[in-house]
Design a protein around this motif. Structure first.
Motif, short mmCIF file in Angstrom:
data_model
loop_
_atom_site.label_atom_id
_atom_site.label_comp_id
_atom_site.label_asym_id
_atom_site.label_seq_id
_atom_site.Cartn_x
_atom_site.Cartn_y
_atom_site.Cartn_z
N GLU A 454 0.84 -1.39 0.02
CA GLU A 454 -0.12 -0.12 -0.17
C GLU A 454 1.03 1.20 -0.11
OE1 GLU A 454 -2.63 1.20 3.30
OE2 GLU A 454 -3.03 -0.86 2.75
N LEU A 455 1.84 1.05 0.62
CA LEU A 455 2.49 2.53 0.75
C LEU A 455 3.15 3.00 -0.74
CD1 LEU A 455 3.66 4.83 2.81
CD2 LEU A 455 6.36 3.14 3.32
N GLY A 456 4.30 1.66 -0.98
CA GLY A 456 4.52 1.76 -2.10
C GLY A 456 3.31 2.01 -3.73
N ARG A 457 2.37 1.96 -3.38
CA ARG A 457 1.29 2.94 -4.28
C ARG A 457 1.12 4.30 -3.69
NH1 ARG A 457 -2.06 -1.63 -3.37
NH2 ARG A 457 -2.23 -3.17 -4.31
N ALA A 458 1.25 5.00 -2.59
CA ALA A 458 1.21 5.85 -2.25
C ALA A 458 2.14 6.97 -3.23
CB ALA A 458 0.54 5.60 -1.14
N SER A 459 3.52 6.33 -2.65
CA SER A 459 4.66 6.66 -3.28
C SER A 459 4.67 7.29 -4.20
CB SER A 459 5.71 5.84 -2.71
OG SER A 459 6.26 4.36 -4.32
N THR A 460 3.43 6.48 -5.40
CA THR A 460 3.64 7.40 -6.45
C THR A 460 3.69 9.34 -6.75
OG1 THR A 460 1.66 7.62 -6.71
CG2 THR A 460 3.01 5.58 -7.98
N GLU A 509 9.97 18.95 4.78
CA GLU A 509 8.86 20.25 5.62
C GLU A 509 7.98 18.99 4.45
OE1 GLU A 509 9.23 22.41 1.94
OE2 GLU A 509 9.39 20.60 0.17
N GLU A 510 6.65 19.54 4.72
CA GLU A 510 5.22 19.08 4.94
C GLU A 510 5.28 18.10 4.35
OE1 GLU A 510 3.31 20.08 7.64
OE2 GLU A 510 1.75 18.79 7.26
N GLY A 511 4.76 16.23 4.42
CA GLY A 511 4.46 15.84 4.07
C GLY A 511 5.81 14.60 3.04
N VAL A 512 7.37 15.52 3.48
CA VAL A 512 8.03 14.72 3.18
C VAL A 512 8.18 12.95 3.84
CG1 VAL A 512 10.76 14.79 3.25
CG2 VAL A 512 9.67 16.28 2.44
N PRO A 513 8.51 12.19 2.73
CA PRO A 513 8.25 11.05 3.65
C PRO A 513 9.44 10.88 4.12
CG PRO A 513 8.36 10.37 1.10
CD PRO A 513 8.38 12.06 1.21
N ILE A 575 13.83 -5.90 5.43
CA ILE A 575 13.46 -6.75 4.41
C ILE A 575 11.73 -5.53 4.31
CG2 ILE A 575 11.24 -8.50 4.64
CD1 ILE A 575 13.21 -10.24 5.96
N PRO A 576 11.47 -4.70 4.96
CA PRO A 576 9.87 -3.83 4.04
C PRO A 576 10.97 -2.88 3.51
CG PRO A 576 9.94 -3.79 6.95
CD PRO A 576 11.52 -4.63 6.70
N THR A 577 12.13 -2.33 3.48
CA THR A 577 12.82 -1.48 3.23
C THR A 577 12.74 -1.83 1.88
OG1 THR A 577 15.15 -1.82 2.80
CG2 THR A 577 13.24 -0.29 4.24
N GLN A 578 13.61 -3.49 2.05
CA GLN A 578 13.54 -4.45 0.30
C GLN A 578 12.13 -3.83 -0.85
OE1 GLN A 578 14.52 -7.75 1.58
NE2 GLN A 578 16.92 -7.18 1.16
N LEU A 579 10.63 -4.26 -0.30
CA LEU A 579 9.10 -4.96 -0.38
C LEU A 579 9.24 -3.19 -0.92
CD1 LEU A 579 7.90 -6.87 1.98
CD2 LEU A 579 7.91 -7.43 -0.42
N LEU A 580 9.56 -1.80 0.23
CA LEU A 580 9.03 -0.73 -0.37
C LEU A 580 9.33 -0.15 -1.78
CD1 LEU A 580 7.72 2.07 0.25
CD2 LEU A 580 9.31 2.69 1.90
N ALA A 581 11.01 -0.70 -1.82
CA ALA A 581 11.76 0.10 -2.75
C ALA A 581 11.30 -0.81 -4.36
CB ALA A 581 13.18 -0.07 -2.88
N TYR A 582 11.07 -2.62 -4.07
CA TYR A 582 10.22 -3.06 -5.14
C TYR A 582 8.33 -1.85 -5.44
CZ TYR A 582 7.35 -6.57 -7.73
OH TYR A 582 6.84 -7.28 -9.03
N TYR A 583 8.00 -2.20 -4.24
CA TYR A 583 6.78 -1.82 -4.82
C TYR A 583 6.72 -0.59 -5.77
CZ TYR A 583 4.45 -6.11 -3.33
OH TYR A 583 3.81 -7.91 -3.15
N ALA A 584 7.25 0.25 -4.78
CA ALA A 584 7.14 1.53 -5.39
C ALA A 584 7.69 1.69 -6.50
CB ALA A 584 8.93 2.48 -4.52
#
Ligand code: F6R
Length: 605
Positions: A454-460, A509-513, A575-584
């Motif tokens: 889900e986070l990966g999708r939001a990262s667009t 700033e505002e909204g930076v992940p 592991i979550p960082t690998q998955l995040l890169a993948y899904y992003a």
């Protein structure tokens, strides 16, 4: 960093060569080409992806001997003309090359004085012209005559119009394997390209030349004398290098981590926690004599090495330094007989890491290589080797190699602690923790994937991201940021959490992940304060932690991990960082396994 294939047998060569090239695309993929023999040599080549070569290859006449190449440009832009195979003025020779011919300018100037015409901007094209000049009527003999003229590194596969029933392959500082089938023989830069056809291979040594006919393979040394080459049976099966139902190799490899860790730990640790490394000959006496450890690697392997410093220096009190291999040789490091130089490389072919290793050997250091590829240059040249049993890693982004490298470093530290009789309690706990890692990694994969997807999708929407942490969390932050940028092309910075306020906080700033890693109990309070600093400036913080309650009001969301000894938390936290890169990357529709401008095996400095 290119891929080479060759085939001679009774079947049509072009489809077999293209299949082989697909397995080698990870080595480079900006252009490709094929040559087959059918009443003369026929060549097709093209810039771009292999699918374009496949279309063009449909025009080739059927031939049962040929060579192929997939390229990652070093000399000359990716173009049809610069693609391999290259040929001579008469079109009698076709050559594919991996590596760099360092003296190509002098050779070209010399060859031009005798009327040779060059069609490309590559260093490789000098080889067919040299063969044209030196031709004796015997292909192997001619290649051996040409080799002393070449300075640099190469793996070459060669065919000649006058010798239609023969291929020649030769290597110097670049990998090359020969596959042995029944009445058919293969050449490849790497084993995955052969596995669909055979598991019997000869791994060529530097300076060796293989002569392939339909009757068999002869291996010769530089002087032309026959060599008794060892045939190796490969245990990986072809399915292991397929995607196994996953949309990308990277995702498959992320999910293979529990098995890869189980294999790696099982190989070196027995049921009672005893640790031994069969290919490492350092005795307890040798280990006791070590005054300093240098850990040298590139990219992800460098990030894995940071755990080594923590265990060897902070825990075992042996002075330890981490170096990027591309910097190491040029800073005149202090190395001597009491130095243990640990080089880490998934491929075992990374030019900078190999150069660092050779420098260490030259200066008398004890050298230990941690690599994933048996038969790689590093594995063959290092006096001591520990293999990560990760299996073939195909995706350009390294995942399971990283976690198995961490596991090997932890095992090695346990082994050194045993030899020195130090910190037994700490390392007993570490050993118990290591046993739990594969199962816990399985649990983390299952638990966090939906959230991270889900986070990966939001990262667009993301343009920048920060990964912050202290101590080993900072090491994982560096790996997480590298993975995100190389796969998703989102600009990502890894920052030591305590360092943020010395400059980079200005960018929040505002909204930076912000991905906040908080897994090190001793540093937790301070890390939480740093996360609050970021949050107070508007950051949206996703914490990766086994202490969600302590992070509840500091972070916007928590990705929860199970408990392990602190030094082993990177094995789970990554592991979550690998998955995040993948899904992003997947959400952006990018070519996850083959990110732009990058290649899997970096065999040039
Ligand atoms: C990143 C990545 C690279 C490699 C680096 C070293 O995902 O894969 O940073 O880690 O090129 O490669 P090896 O380990 O083969 O020496």
């Amino acid at each position: 960093m290119c891929g080479i294939v060759g085939y001679i047998g009774g079947r049509a060569a072009a489809p077999i060569l293209i299949e082989g090239l697909k397995r080698l695309e990870y080595r480079g993929y900006d252009s490709s080409g094929l040559a087959v023999y059918h009443s003369g040599i026929h060549i097709v080549k093209t810039a771009g992806r292999l699918s374009r070569l496949e279309e063009k290859a449909a025009q080739l006449p059927p031939g049962t001997a040929g060579i192929g190449h997939t390229r990652w440009a070093t000399h000359g832009e990716p173009s049809d003309a610069n693609s391999h195979p290259h040929t001579d003025c008469t079109g009698q020779f076709a050559v594919v090359h991996n590596g760099i011919i360092e003296n190509y300018r002098e050779l070209i100037a010399d060859l031009k004085t005798r009327g040779h015409r060059f069609d490309s901007e590559t260093d490789s094209e000098v080889v067919p012209h040299l063969l044209e000049e030196l031709w004796t009527g015997d292909l192997a003999e001619t290649v051996l005559k040409a080799l002393p003229r070449l300075k640099g590194s190469y793996a070459l596969a060669v065919m000649a119009g006058a010798r239609p029933d023969e291929l020649v392959a030769v290597r110097q500082d670049n990998p090359l394997v020969i596959g042995l089938g029944a009445g058919e023989y293969f050449i490849a830069s790497d084993i995955p390209a052969l596995l669909a056809h055979t598991r019997k291979v000869i791994i060529l040594e530097d300076g060796q030349l293989a002569r392939l006919t339909r009757e068999g393979v002869a291996v010769l040394d530089r002087t032309g004398r026959a060599v008794d080459a060892r045939v190796t049976e490969i245990s990986w099966d072809a399915e292991a290098v397929e995607k196994g139902g996953y949309p990308h190799y990277m995702l498959k490899e992320i999910f293979e981590q529990p098995a890869a860790l189980r294999n790696t730990l099982g190989r070196y640790m027995d049921r009672d926690g005893g640790i031994s490394f069969p290919d490492c000959r350092l005795s307890p006496g040798d280990l006791a004599g070590i005054g300093k450890i240098s850990i040298v690697a590139c990219g992800t392997a460098y990030h894995a090495g940071l755990l080594g410093k923590h265990l060897f220096e902070s825990v075992l009190r042996i002075p330890t330094e981490n170096d990027l291999a591309s910097e190491f040789r040029y800073r005149n490091p202090i190395l001597g007989p009491d130095t243990l130089l640990i080089v880490i490389s998934q491929s075992g072919e990374t030019a900078d890491t190999l150069a660092a290793m050779r420098e260490g050997l030259r200066r008398g250091a004890r050298v230990l290589a941690v690599t994933n590829v048996a038969g790689s240059t590093m594995a063959r040249e290092a006096p001591n080797v520990i293999y990560t049993a990760a299996g073939p890693e195909i995706a350009v982004a390294s995942t399971k190699a990283y976690t198995t490298q961490l596991a090997v470093l932890a095992l090695l530290a346990c082994h050194v602690a045993q030899a020195l009789g130090r910190e037994q309690e700490y390392f007993d706990e570490l050993r118990r923790g290591l046993r739990q890692v594969p199962q816990l990694a399985e649990g983390v994969l299952a638990a966090v994937e939906p959230r991270v997807q889900e986070l990966g999708r939001a990262s667009t929407e993301w343009r920048n991201a920060f990964f912050i942490g202290r101590g080993l969390d900072w090491a994982v932050a560096q790996e997480g940021a590298l993975k995100l940028k190389e796969i998703s092309y989102i600009h990502a910075e890894a920052y030591s959490a305590g360092e943020l306020k010395h400059g980079a906080l200005a960018l929040i700033e505002e909204g930076v992940p912000v991905i906040g890693l908080a897994t090190q109990p001793e540093l937790l309070e301070k890390t939480v304060s740093n996360i609050r600093e970021a949050k107070a400036r508007g950051a949206v913080v996703h914490a990766i932690t086994q202490f969600p309650l302590l992070l509840a009001d500091a972070a916007d969301a928590c990705i929860e991990l199970p408990q392990l000894p602190a030094a082993l938390m990177p094995l789970l936290a990554v592991i979550p960082t690998q998955l995040l890169a993948y899904y992003a990357a997947a959400a952006r529709g990018l070519d996850v396994d083959k990110p732009r401008n990058l290649a899997k095996s970096v065999t040039v400095e």
